[in-house]
Design a protein around this motif. Structure first.
Motif: not given
Ligand code: GDD
Ligand code: MN
Length: 386
Positions: A336-341
């Motif tokens: 889910s990291l890309p969601l915050f990037l």
């Protein structure tokens, strides 16, 4: 990774998944449906030649930073000069707003009547509007805030919708002067886009209750005075106008601009106040509906009540579900990291969380019996403009 299917199927998990589905799906389906309705043609008679006499009321409290810009803006309004009157109503500003405005008007001629009246004490925006209403001559009363600016064609575009006797009031579309400033202003822009679609759809079916005082027009015959008790001057007054049998609509071509808050404190403060006002208006409408005195279709009213009063609390189920899933499958956190990037998803997350938390907090305030009739302005919104 070992999956414990037994644990996954525990009743708590099933309930959480159920609540999350309601929380996300219902607003989404309502949005999709209203998006489709929004593309339908209007079922109101629009007449661009209809030009009623308009009194525009501008309430001011400590607006010295922006009052001259506002006076310059209203001068450009494209409307027959003998049919427009502007009343600025000041409530003992402590920063010389009234004097600055008077001096500016003395030095600058206007094609229409414009005057400043002053209250002896400050009792809030709605009371100030009602004070100004006493001597207003217009068949239509327009409201605008000192820190918002109308497109020159906005009034003409708006009045053409009032030609239809069903329409008692209308509101315009907001554009932001600082949309791209940061993630918070972009979040407000995203929120507005969603709401605008809902409001067009609701208006094409019957009415929307979500009005903005920066650009609203009310037929004089449709209301006695602005709502100055519980609920706001805008949404609260609209509730009473719908109850009288009129339609209240959102007109996207009537455009005004203002500034979106760009700090967390500013954003939460503004959203929370507006949410509290809306909750008062929605609960008031639901009470009238029970007495069969509210002609807006139940599907619109109750969906709005659900979305604004109950659904935000299901956010906790969503957060609990997310924590549970991450606990079960830690890899998800990485995925889910890309969601915050990605900027777009960050804006979505900020818009979603701040709107829901503001609604939760306002609902709790509503339950405690709180109301904001007089409020402290969000200063930063003027600082950008001045
Ligand atoms: N005369 C007078 N007296 N004017 C006031 C008072 C008062 O006590 N309080 C606020 N105003 C004026 C402000 O000077 C401004 O022109 C307008 O009312 C709106 O106040 P803002 O402080 O700019 O409000 P906002 O932009 O954060 O509020 C938005 O939400 C309000 C409801 O919560 C707008 O949509 C408003 O139109 C809406 O009423
Ligand atoms: Mn404002």
């Amino acid at each position: 990774m070992l999956i414990d299917w037994g644990l996954l199927l525990t009743p708590i998990f099933v309930i959480i998944i159920g609540l999350i589905s309601v929380h996300l799906l219902l607003p989404y389906l309502y949005y999709r449906y209203m998006g489709r309705v929004a593309r339908r043609p209007w079922n109101v008679a629009i007449d661009p030649k209809y030009e009623p006499k308009v009194t525009m009321i501008i309430p001011t409290y400590n607006e010295s930073d922006v009052i001259v810009k506002k006076l310059q803006n209203v001068k450009g309004i494209d409307y027959p000069s003998e049919k427009l009157e502007i009343v600025i109503v000041d409530s003992c500003s402590t920063d010389n707003t009234a004097d600055i405005a008077k001096n500016y008007l003395k030095d600058n001629g206007y094609p229409f009547k414009i005057k400043i009246i002053e209250e002896e004490e400050r009792s809030g925006k709605a009371k100030a509007l009602n004070f100004a209403l006493k001597n207003a001559e217009g068949q239509v009363i327009a409201t605008s805030d000192a820190d918002s600016y109308w497109e020159s064609s906005a009034l003409k575009k708006a009045t053409s919708y009032l030609a239809d006797p069903q329409v008692g009031a209308l509101t315009g579309r907001e554009e932001f002067l600082n949309l791209n400033q940061n993630v918070l202003t972009l979040a407000e822009g995203m929120y507005r886009n969603v709401y605008n679609k809902l409001r067009i759809g609701e208006s094409k079916i019957h009415s929307t209750q979500i009005f903005q005082g920066e650009l609203s027009l009310y037929k004089r015959e449709a209301f006695e005075k602005f709502n100055d008790e519980k609920g706001s001057d805008d949404c609260g007054t609209v509730k009473n106008i719908i109850a009288k049998g009129y339609r209240t609509i959102f007109v996207p071509e009537a455009v005004f601009s203002d500034t979106a808050p760009y700090t967390w404190k500013g954003r939460i403060g503004l959203k929370e106040r507006r949410a509290l006002h809306l909750i008062h208006a929605l609960v008031g409408a639901a009470k009238l509906k029970r007495k069969k005195r509210f002609p807006q279709p139940a599907s619109i009213l109750y969906t709005n009540c659900f979305i604004h009063l109950i659904n935000p609390f299901l956010l906790f189920a969503f957060l609990a579900g997310a924590v549970y899933l991450i606990y079960m499958f830690p890899l998800l956190l990485l995925l889910s990291l890309p969601l915050f990037l990605l900027k777009k998803s960050r804006v979505l997350i900020v818009s979603y969380l701040t709107s829901n938390f503001a609604l939760i907090w306002s609902t709790l305030k509503y339950i405690r019996g709180e109301e904001q009739i007089v409020w402290k302005k969000i200063d930063e919104m003027r600082r950008v403009q001045a």
